[in-house]
Design a protein around this motif. Structure first.
Motif, PDB file in Angstrom:
ATOM      1  N   VAL A   1       0.854  -1.186   0.000  1.00 22.13           N
ATOM      2  CA  VAL A   1       0.000   0.000   0.000  1.00 22.13           C
ATOM      3  C   VAL A   1       0.892   1.239   0.000  1.00 22.13           C
ATOM      4  N   GLU A   2       0.427   2.291  -0.665  1.00 23.08           N
ATOM      5  CA  GLU A   2       1.173   3.542  -0.704  1.00 23.08           C
ATOM      6  C   GLU A   2       0.234   4.710  -0.469  1.00 23.08           C
ATOM      7  N   GLU A   3       0.687   5.658   0.327  1.00 25.16           N
ATOM      8  CA  GLU A   3       0.022   6.940   0.481  1.00 25.16           C
ATOM      9  C   GLU A   3       0.902   8.005  -0.153  1.00 25.16           C
ATOM     10  N   ARG A   4       0.254   9.020  -0.735  1.00 23.35           N
ATOM     11  CA  ARG A   4       1.022  10.104  -1.355  1.00 23.35           C
ATOM     12  C   ARG A   4       0.388  11.452  -1.049  1.00 23.35           C
ATOM     13  N   ALA A   5       1.262  12.460  -0.937  1.00 21.12           N
ATOM     14  CA  ALA A   5       0.830  13.856  -0.912  1.00 21.12           C
ATOM     15  C   ALA A   5       1.309  14.470  -2.215  1.00 21.12           C
ATOM     16  N   MET A   6       0.370  14.896  -3.064  1.00 19.26           N
ATOM     17  CA  MET A   6       0.750  15.470  -4.348  1.00 19.26           C
ATOM     18  C   MET A   6      -0.370  16.356  -4.878  1.00 19.26           C
ATOM     19  N   MET A   7      -0.006  17.217  -5.811  1.00 19.79           N
ATOM     20  CA  MET A   7      -0.968  18.096  -6.477  1.00 19.79           C
ATOM     21  C   MET A   7      -1.812  18.889  -5.487  1.00 19.79           C
ATOM     22  N   GLY A   8      -1.163  19.353  -4.407  1.00 23.75           N
ATOM     23  CA  GLY A   8      -1.850  20.165  -3.414  1.00 23.75           C
ATOM     24  C   GLY A   8      -2.690  19.390  -2.417  1.00 23.75           C
ATOM     25  N   GLN A   9      -2.690  18.056  -2.498  1.00 25.18           N
ATOM     26  CA  GLN A   9      -3.481  17.228  -1.589  1.00 25.18           C
ATOM     27  C   GLN A   9      -2.630  16.776  -0.401  1.00 25.18           C
ATOM     28  N   GLU A  10      -3.288  16.512   0.737  1.00 26.15           N
ATOM     29  CA  GLU A  10      -2.581  15.986   1.899  1.00 26.15           C
ATOM     30  C   GLU A  10      -2.279  14.510   1.709  1.00 26.15           C
ATOM     31  N   LEU A  11      -1.380  13.971   2.542  1.00 22.46           N
ATOM     32  CA  LEU A  11      -1.011  12.568   2.464  1.00 22.46           C
ATOM     33  C   LEU A  11      -2.249  11.692   2.643  1.00 22.46           C
ATOM     34  N   GLN A  12      -2.482  10.784   1.685  1.00 19.51           N
ATOM     35  CA  GLN A  12      -3.672   9.932   1.714  1.00 19.51           C
ATOM     36  C   GLN A  12      -3.466   8.717   0.805  1.00 19.51           C
ATOM     37  N   PRO A  13      -4.306   7.680   0.937  1.00 12.44           N
ATOM     38  CA  PRO A  13      -4.133   6.467   0.127  1.00 12.44           C
ATOM     39  C   PRO A  13      -4.107   6.770  -1.367  1.00 12.44           C
ATOM     40  N   HIS A  14      -3.197   6.074  -2.064  1.00 10.51           N
ATOM     41  CA  HIS A  14      -3.028   6.272  -3.506  1.00 10.51           C
ATOM     42  C   HIS A  14      -3.097   4.943  -4.259  1.00 10.51           C
ATOM     43  N   THR A  15      -2.272   3.969  -3.893  1.00  7.40           N
ATOM     44  CA  THR A  15      -2.285   2.670  -4.561  1.00  7.40           C
ATOM     45  C   THR A  15      -2.221   1.545  -3.538  1.00  7.40           C
ATOM     46  N   SER A  16      -2.741   0.392  -3.939  1.00  8.52           N
ATOM     47  CA  SER A  16      -2.607  -0.833  -3.143  1.00  8.52           C
ATOM     48  C   SER A  16      -2.628  -2.006  -4.105  1.00  8.52           C
ATOM     49  N   ALA A  17      -1.950  -3.085  -3.723  1.00 12.16           N
ATOM     50  CA  ALA A  17      -1.898  -4.258  -4.584  1.00 12.16           C
ATOM     51  C   ALA A  17      -1.646  -5.500  -3.734  1.00 12.16           C
ATOM     52  N   LEU A  18      -2.068  -6.640  -4.273  1.00 10.34           N
ATOM     53  CA  LEU A  18      -1.784  -7.933  -3.674  1.00 10.34           C
ATOM     54  C   LEU A  18      -1.063  -8.767  -4.729  1.00 10.34           C
ATOM     55  N   LEU A  19       0.159  -9.197  -4.402  1.00 12.40           N
ATOM     56  CA  LEU A  19       1.030  -9.842  -5.371  1.00 12.40           C
ATOM     57  C   LEU A  19       1.361 -11.253  -4.925  1.00 12.40           C
ATOM     58  N   ARG A  20       1.375 -12.201  -5.868  1.00  8.08           N
ATOM     59  CA  ARG A  20       1.749 -13.576  -5.548  1.00  8.08           C
ATOM     60  C   ARG A  20       3.158 -13.843  -6.077  1.00  8.08           C
ATOM     61  N   ARG A  21       3.860 -14.723  -5.424  1.00  5.80           N
ATOM     62  CA  ARG A  21       5.227 -15.061  -5.843  1.00  5.80           C
ATOM     63  C   ARG A  21       5.191 -15.893  -7.118  1.00  5.80           C
ATOM     64  N   VAL A  22       5.991 -15.507  -8.111  1.00  4.30           N
ATOM     65  CA  VAL A  22       6.089 -16.280  -9.348  1.00  4.30           C
ATOM     66  C   VAL A  22       7.510 -16.775  -9.580  1.00  4.30           C
ATOM     67  N   VAL A  23       8.485 -16.273  -8.821  1.00  4.67           N
ATOM     68  CA  VAL A  23       9.875 -16.725  -8.893  1.00  4.67           C
ATOM     69  C   VAL A  23      10.439 -16.775  -7.480  1.00  4.67           C
ATOM     70  N   GLY A  24      11.176 -17.835  -7.188  1.00  5.65           N
ATOM     71  CA  GLY A  24      11.884 -17.931  -5.911  1.00  5.65           C
ATOM     72  C   GLY A  24      11.212 -18.845  -4.916  1.00  5.65           C
TER      73      GLY A  24
END
Length: 205
Positions: free
Chosen positions: A182-205
């Motif tokens: 999960v990532e929060e970002r403050a940008m374009m005049g906005q306060e820090l808040q949720p921006h992206t989230s993802a759920l990833l599965r292992r495909v190597v290792g």
């Protein structure tokens, strides 16, 4: 409550049936050790990186991006590669692509590359360069044994980049061994808040 230790080990062994024999493409004529995303192959992981060991691999999955300044939320696919060459840092490369409502690829999206640099005081530096003209320096630490929380100490932008001023990230292994992000970002005049989230599965290792 999470799964028992035995259940977790069995689940990891099951996943490894399809991922243990895979690694990054290798050039046989390299005069120095190649990068590896598979702890079973290549150089030994440097002791300084042991707290980051669960991250090493190639991870792939889907997520969601949203922010007040964009039309969203939007679905995206993502591949995260975290590898090493035996020295006291990890190599980080992530690329993503936008998806439509049916899961079909619309176009390539964000890319970033950089390094995880563990420090003697158990903190971690994460340096990332983005294709959008942004360079970020994160500092953070391992939380427990399988999650990592980081926040920006510095953000540098090119003249053509968006006005990003701060970011926070959390990576963590969930009960089934997938990697949540999960990532929060403050940008374009906005306060820090949720921006992206993802759920990833292992495909190597």
């Amino acid at each position: 409550m999470g799964a028992s230790g035995d259940d977790a080990i069995q689940a990891a062994e099951k996943r490894a049936e399809s991922t243990a024999a895979r690694n990054l493409p290798q050039f046989d004529d390299m005069p120095v050790p190649g990068d590896t995303a598979n702890l079973r192959e290549g150089a030994n992981l440097n002791d300084a990186c042991l707290a980051l060991l669960p991250l090493v691999g190639v991870w792939r999955g889907e997520g969601e991006v949203d922010y007040p300044t964009i039309e969203g939320p939007r679905r995206f696919g993502m591949q995260l590669t975290i590898a090493h060459d035996g020295r006291p840092f990890l190599i980080h490369e992530a690329r993503s692509w936008l998806l439509d409502e049916d899961g079909k690829v619309i176009r390539p999206a964000a890319r970033e590359s950089g390094f995880w640099r563990p420090q003697d005081d158990d903190t971690v530096e994460l340096m990332l360069a983005h294709n959008t003209g942004i360079i970020e320096l994160f500092y953070g630490a391992t939380r427990g044994q399988a999650s990592w929380e980081l926040g920006t100490d510095a953000v540098v932008r090119s003249a053509s980049a968006k006005d990003v001023t701060a970011s926070q990230r959390l990576y963590g292994l969930v009960n089934n061994g997938d990697l949540g992000y999960v990532e929060e970002r403050a940008m374009m005049g906005q306060e820090l808040q949720p921006h992206t989230s993802a759920l990833l599965r292992r495909v190597v290792g």
